[in-house]
Design a protein around this motif. Structure first.
Motif, PDB file in Angstrom:
ATOM      1  N   ASN A   1       8.911  -3.877  12.549  1.00  0.00           N
ATOM      2  CA  ASN A   1      10.173  -4.587  12.299  1.00  0.00           C
ATOM      3  C   ASN A   1      10.449  -4.875  10.833  1.00  0.00           C
ATOM      4  O   ASN A   1      11.598  -5.111  10.461  1.00  0.00           O
ATOM      5  CB  ASN A   1      10.202  -5.897  13.085  1.00  0.00           C
ATOM      6  CG  ASN A   1      10.330  -5.659  14.568  1.00  0.00           C
ATOM      7  OD1 ASN A   1      10.996  -4.735  15.007  1.00  0.00           O
ATOM      8  ND2 ASN A   1       9.659  -6.486  15.349  1.00  0.00           N
ATOM      9  N   LYS A   2       9.440  -4.859   9.994  1.00  0.00           N
ATOM     10  CA  LYS A   2       9.616  -5.292   8.602  1.00  0.00           C
ATOM     11  C   LYS A   2       9.404  -4.204   7.550  1.00  0.00           C
ATOM     12  O   LYS A   2       9.727  -4.406   6.386  1.00  0.00           O
ATOM     13  CB  LYS A   2       8.653  -6.450   8.284  1.00  0.00           C
ATOM     14  CG  LYS A   2       8.831  -7.672   9.162  1.00  0.00           C
ATOM     15  CD  LYS A   2      10.114  -8.388   8.855  1.00  0.00           C
ATOM     16  CE  LYS A   2      10.222  -9.677   9.665  1.00  0.00           C
ATOM     17  NZ  LYS A   2      11.412 -10.416   9.376  1.00  0.00           N
ATOM     18  N   THR A   3       8.857  -3.067   7.925  1.00  0.00           N
ATOM     19  CA  THR A   3       8.584  -2.050   6.912  1.00  0.00           C
ATOM     20  C   THR A   3       9.864  -1.379   6.417  1.00  0.00           C
ATOM     21  O   THR A   3      10.845  -1.278   7.150  1.00  0.00           O
ATOM     22  CB  THR A   3       7.599  -0.985   7.429  1.00  0.00           C
ATOM     23  OG1 THR A   3       7.253  -0.120   6.333  1.00  0.00           O
ATOM     24  CG2 THR A   3       8.178  -0.160   8.562  1.00  0.00           C
ATOM     25  N   ASN A   4       9.799  -0.926   5.185  1.00  0.00           N
ATOM     26  CA  ASN A   4      10.887  -0.159   4.594  1.00  0.00           C
ATOM     27  C   ASN A   4      10.616   1.346   4.657  1.00  0.00           C
ATOM     28  O   ASN A   4      11.441   2.138   4.228  1.00  0.00           O
ATOM     29  CB  ASN A   4      11.097  -0.562   3.128  1.00  0.00           C
ATOM     30  CG  ASN A   4      11.594  -1.986   3.006  1.00  0.00           C
ATOM     31  OD1 ASN A   4      12.315  -2.477   3.856  1.00  0.00           O
ATOM     32  ND2 ASN A   4      11.186  -2.654   1.938  1.00  0.00           N
ATOM     33  N   LEU A   5       9.440   1.726   5.155  1.00  0.00           N
ATOM     34  CA  LEU A   5       9.062   3.137   5.219  1.00  0.00           C
ATOM     35  C   LEU A   5       8.806   3.558   6.663  1.00  0.00           C
ATOM     36  O   LEU A   5       8.051   2.896   7.386  1.00  0.00           O
ATOM     37  CB  LEU A   5       7.787   3.404   4.405  1.00  0.00           C
ATOM     38  CG  LEU A   5       7.866   3.309   2.895  1.00  0.00           C
ATOM     39  CD1 LEU A   5       6.494   3.562   2.274  1.00  0.00           C
ATOM     40  CD2 LEU A   5       8.885   4.293   2.338  1.00  0.00           C
TER      41      LEU A   5
ATOM     42  N   ARG B   1       3.578  -4.853  -0.427  1.00  0.00           N
ATOM     43  CA  ARG B   1       4.590  -5.753   0.124  1.00  0.00           C
ATOM     44  C   ARG B   1       4.223  -6.208   1.537  1.00  0.00           C
ATOM     45  O   ARG B   1       4.340  -7.381   1.871  1.00  0.00           O
ATOM     46  CB  ARG B   1       5.953  -5.051   0.137  1.00  0.00           C
ATOM     47  CG  ARG B   1       7.130  -5.975   0.465  1.00  0.00           C
ATOM     48  CD  ARG B   1       8.436  -5.198   0.524  1.00  0.00           C
ATOM     49  NE  ARG B   1       8.572  -4.437   1.756  1.00  0.00           N
ATOM     50  CZ  ARG B   1       8.951  -4.965   2.932  1.00  0.00           C
ATOM     51  NH1 ARG B   1       9.233  -6.240   3.029  1.00  0.00           N
ATOM     52  NH2 ARG B   1       9.056  -4.200   3.988  1.00  0.00           N
ATOM     53  N   LEU B   2       3.739  -5.297   2.352  1.00  0.00           N
ATOM     54  CA  LEU B   2       3.417  -5.635   3.742  1.00  0.00           C
ATOM     55  C   LEU B   2       2.109  -6.414   3.892  1.00  0.00           C
ATOM     56  O   LEU B   2       2.050  -7.385   4.633  1.00  0.00           O
ATOM     57  CB  LEU B   2       3.308  -4.366   4.598  1.00  0.00           C
ATOM     58  CG  LEU B   2       4.581  -3.640   4.948  1.00  0.00           C
ATOM     59  CD1 LEU B   2       4.262  -2.297   5.601  1.00  0.00           C
ATOM     60  CD2 LEU B   2       5.459  -4.478   5.856  1.00  0.00           C
ATOM     61  N   PHE B   3       1.066  -5.951   3.180  1.00  0.00           N
ATOM     62  CA  PHE B   3      -0.286  -6.416   3.491  1.00  0.00           C
ATOM     63  C   PHE B   3      -0.963  -7.279   2.422  1.00  0.00           C
ATOM     64  O   PHE B   3      -1.977  -7.908   2.705  1.00  0.00           O
ATOM     65  CB  PHE B   3      -1.197  -5.218   3.773  1.00  0.00           C
ATOM     66  CG  PHE B   3      -0.652  -4.286   4.818  1.00  0.00           C
ATOM     67  CD1 PHE B   3      -0.349  -4.733   6.094  1.00  0.00           C
ATOM     68  CD2 PHE B   3      -0.447  -2.950   4.529  1.00  0.00           C
ATOM     69  CE1 PHE B   3       0.153  -3.867   7.059  1.00  0.00           C
ATOM     70  CE2 PHE B   3       0.039  -2.071   5.491  1.00  0.00           C
ATOM     71  CZ  PHE B   3       0.348  -2.544   6.754  1.00  0.00           C
ATOM     72  N   ILE B   4      -0.433  -7.305   1.208  1.00  0.00           N
ATOM     73  CA  ILE B   4      -1.130  -8.032   0.139  1.00  0.00           C
ATOM     74  C   ILE B   4      -0.340  -9.218  -0.364  1.00  0.00           C
ATOM     75  O   ILE B   4      -0.802 -10.361  -0.301  1.00  0.00           O
ATOM     76  CB  ILE B   4      -1.510  -7.088  -1.020  1.00  0.00           C
ATOM     77  CG1 ILE B   4      -2.448  -5.985  -0.519  1.00  0.00           C
ATOM     78  CG2 ILE B   4      -2.162  -7.880  -2.157  1.00  0.00           C
ATOM     79  CD1 ILE B   4      -2.758  -4.907  -1.530  1.00  0.00           C
TER      80      ILE B   4
ATOM     81  N   ILE C   1       3.709 -10.491   4.575  1.00  0.00           N
ATOM     82  CA  ILE C   1       4.460 -10.128   5.777  1.00  0.00           C
ATOM     83  C   ILE C   1       3.547  -9.849   6.965  1.00  0.00           C
ATOM     84  O   ILE C   1       3.747 -10.377   8.058  1.00  0.00           O
ATOM     85  CB  ILE C   1       5.377  -8.921   5.490  1.00  0.00           C
ATOM     86  CG1 ILE C   1       6.454  -9.342   4.485  1.00  0.00           C
ATOM     87  CG2 ILE C   1       6.000  -8.376   6.775  1.00  0.00           C
ATOM     88  CD1 ILE C   1       7.237  -8.196   3.886  1.00  0.00           C
ATOM     89  N   ALA C   2       2.514  -9.025   6.755  1.00  0.00           N
ATOM     90  CA  ALA C   2       1.626  -8.624   7.856  1.00  0.00           C
ATOM     91  C   ALA C   2       0.171  -8.649   7.383  1.00  0.00           C
ATOM     92  O   ALA C   2      -0.418  -7.603   7.122  1.00  0.00           O
ATOM     93  CB  ALA C   2       2.007  -7.236   8.355  1.00  0.00           C
TER      94      ALA C   2
END
Length: 165
Positions: free
Chosen positions: A144-148, A48-51, A58-59
């Motif tokens: 700011n955007k991670t869920n973990l 979700r964050l990197f791919i 997102i990042a």
């Protein structure tokens, strides 16, 4: 697998988490005091964050994105030149772009482990002309955007390593 310094571990922790590297992943997380989530949770959040995430990643873990707002830009070419200055050809073992955060961190670890006058200059250039110019923006988005909590703590650790030494 033996890790010589913290940048080796940081590099591993910014790779996609999968079963074939889970032991080094666990060891590195443990070395930093990071609580590692379950593998599936880690994979979902990494993806979700990197791919891929809708409507956009997102990042993105690429220097060129953060510095030029495009993937495989001038900074990608510049980092390839730094690798070449050390006679490193990452294309044999690396299947992503050369300016991926994990590649740049592994390169920094290599330079620390193979210290010479020439490598010291390249290490300073890598830090000042590359890592310090984008890692803070990358980490801020992650925090700011991670869920973990894990990725929040990992990004804090990365920032401290780059900016405070």
């Amino acid at each position: 697998m033996v890790f010589m310094n913290k940048f080796d571990c940081l590099s591993v922790l910014f790779l996609y988490p999968q079963k074939n590297i889970i032991e080094p992943y666990k060891n590195c997380a443990e070395n930093f005091g990071l609580k590692l989530p379950e593998l599936e949770d880690l994979q979902v959040e990494y993806t979700r964050l990197f791919i891929n995430a809708y409507p956009k990643v997102i990042a993105p873990p690429y220097e060129s994105f953060w510095r030029e707002k495009e993937i495989y830009g001038e900074t990608t070419i510049a980092i390839k030149k730094l690798y070449a200055a050390c006679d490193l050809d990452i294309s044999k073992n690396w299947h992503d772009l050369p300016d991926h955060i994990a590649a740049e961190l592994a390169f920094y670890a290599y330079l620390e482990e193979n210290d010479s006058a020439e490598n010291h200059d390249i290490k300073l250039r890598l830090l000042e002309e590359h890592l310090k110019l984008w890692v803070n923006k990358f980490c801020e988005v992650i925090k700011n955007k991670t869920n973990l909590e894990y990725f929040k703590n990992l990004s804090i650790l990365l920032e401290e390593s780059i900016y405070k030494g």
